[in-house]
Design a protein around this motif. Structure first.
Motif, short mmCIF file in Angstrom:
data_model
loop_
_atom_site.label_atom_id
_atom_site.label_comp_id
_atom_site.label_asym_id
_atom_site.label_seq_id
_atom_site.Cartn_x
_atom_site.Cartn_y
_atom_site.Cartn_z
N ALA A 2 -45.48 -28.87 -29.18
CA ALA A 2 -45.55 -30.00 -30.10
C ALA A 2 -44.58 -29.80 -31.24
O ALA A 2 -44.13 -28.70 -31.51
CB ALA A 2 -46.98 -30.13 -30.64
N ALA A 3 -44.28 -30.88 -31.93
CA ALA A 3 -43.40 -30.79 -33.09
C ALA A 3 -44.05 -29.91 -34.14
O ALA A 3 -45.26 -29.87 -34.29
CB ALA A 3 -43.15 -32.19 -33.66
N THR A 4 -43.21 -29.19 -34.87
CA THR A 4 -43.71 -28.31 -35.91
C THR A 4 -44.05 -29.11 -37.15
O THR A 4 -43.53 -30.19 -37.37
CB THR A 4 -42.66 -27.26 -36.27
N ASN A 5 -44.95 -28.57 -37.93
CA ASN A 5 -45.28 -29.19 -39.21
C ASN A 5 -44.25 -28.78 -40.23
O ASN A 5 -43.65 -27.74 -40.14
CB ASN A 5 -46.67 -28.76 -39.67
N GLY A 6 -44.09 -29.58 -41.26
CA GLY A 6 -43.18 -29.23 -42.33
C GLY A 6 -41.82 -29.87 -42.13
O GLY A 6 -41.60 -30.64 -41.20
N PRO A 7 -40.90 -29.52 -43.02
CA PRO A 7 -39.58 -30.15 -42.98
C PRO A 7 -38.78 -29.71 -41.77
O PRO A 7 -39.05 -28.69 -41.14
CB PRO A 7 -38.93 -29.64 -44.27
N CYS A 8 -37.78 -30.49 -41.46
CA CYS A 8 -36.88 -30.18 -40.36
C CYS A 8 -36.11 -28.92 -40.68
O CYS A 8 -35.80 -28.65 -41.83
CB CYS A 8 -35.90 -31.33 -40.15
N SER A 9 -35.79 -28.16 -39.67
CA SER A 9 -35.11 -26.90 -39.90
C SER A 9 -34.00 -26.66 -38.88
O SER A 9 -34.29 -26.41 -37.71
CB SER A 9 -36.11 -25.75 -39.83
N PRO A 10 -32.75 -26.70 -39.33
CA PRO A 10 -31.66 -26.36 -38.43
C PRO A 10 -31.78 -24.92 -37.93
O PRO A 10 -31.39 -24.61 -36.82
CB PRO A 10 -30.41 -26.53 -39.28
N GLU A 11 -32.36 -24.05 -38.74
CA GLU A 11 -32.54 -22.65 -38.34
C GLU A 11 -33.53 -22.54 -37.19
O GLU A 11 -33.33 -21.73 -36.28
CB GLU A 11 -32.99 -21.80 -39.52
#
Length: 137
Positions: A2-11
């Motif tokens: 599933a998608a992670t919680n929190g802001p998007c992260s290029p890392e």
């Protein structure tokens, strides 16, 4: 996953791609709501297409340089599309090995002259001068 919680992260996208997951799955795992959002905001930080990044830089020509700064040695690398790696540490040889490990399928060559503009911007940023977001692509 599933998608992670929190802001998007290029890392997070980078880590997922390194582990070999499909690009779409890496985008979701990094918290981006769509591929478009990732390509607009995260993919530009890879310096190459996400698929090529996942494939260890296959087909890419990567130039790199290093500089000594107050925070340690900085190794910066870029492709024709942009900066693909910036690493900081005490041991330049180790940093160069890590670059080769991150992009095992790319042609990697030291080119201090071609990256003089990027090195200059990074050196200024480390010292608190200039605008570090204006690195040359």
């Amino acid at each position: 996953m599933a998608a992670t919680n929190g802001p998007c992260s290029p890392e997070r996208a980078r880590a997922s791609l390194k582990s070999g997951v499909p690009v779409t799955q890496a985008v979701i795992e990094a918290g981006y709501g769509s591929s478009r959002a990732f390509y607009e905001h995260g993919a530009t930080r890879l310096g190459m297409s996400p698929g090529r990044y996942r494939d260890g830089g296959r087909g890419e020509r990567i130039s790199f340089t290093s500089l000594i700064t107050p925070i340690g040695v900085v190794v910066v690398a870029r492709t024709a599309q942009g900066v693909c790696s910036i690493s900081v540490g005490a041991d330049e040889v180790l940093l160069n090995k890590q670059l080769a490990s991150e992009f095992p399928n790319a042609l990697i060559e030291r080119d201090d002259d071609a990256l003089a503009d990027v090195a200059l911007v990074l050196a200024g940023a480390v010292r608190g001068h200039g605008r570090s977001h204006e690195t040359a692509a």
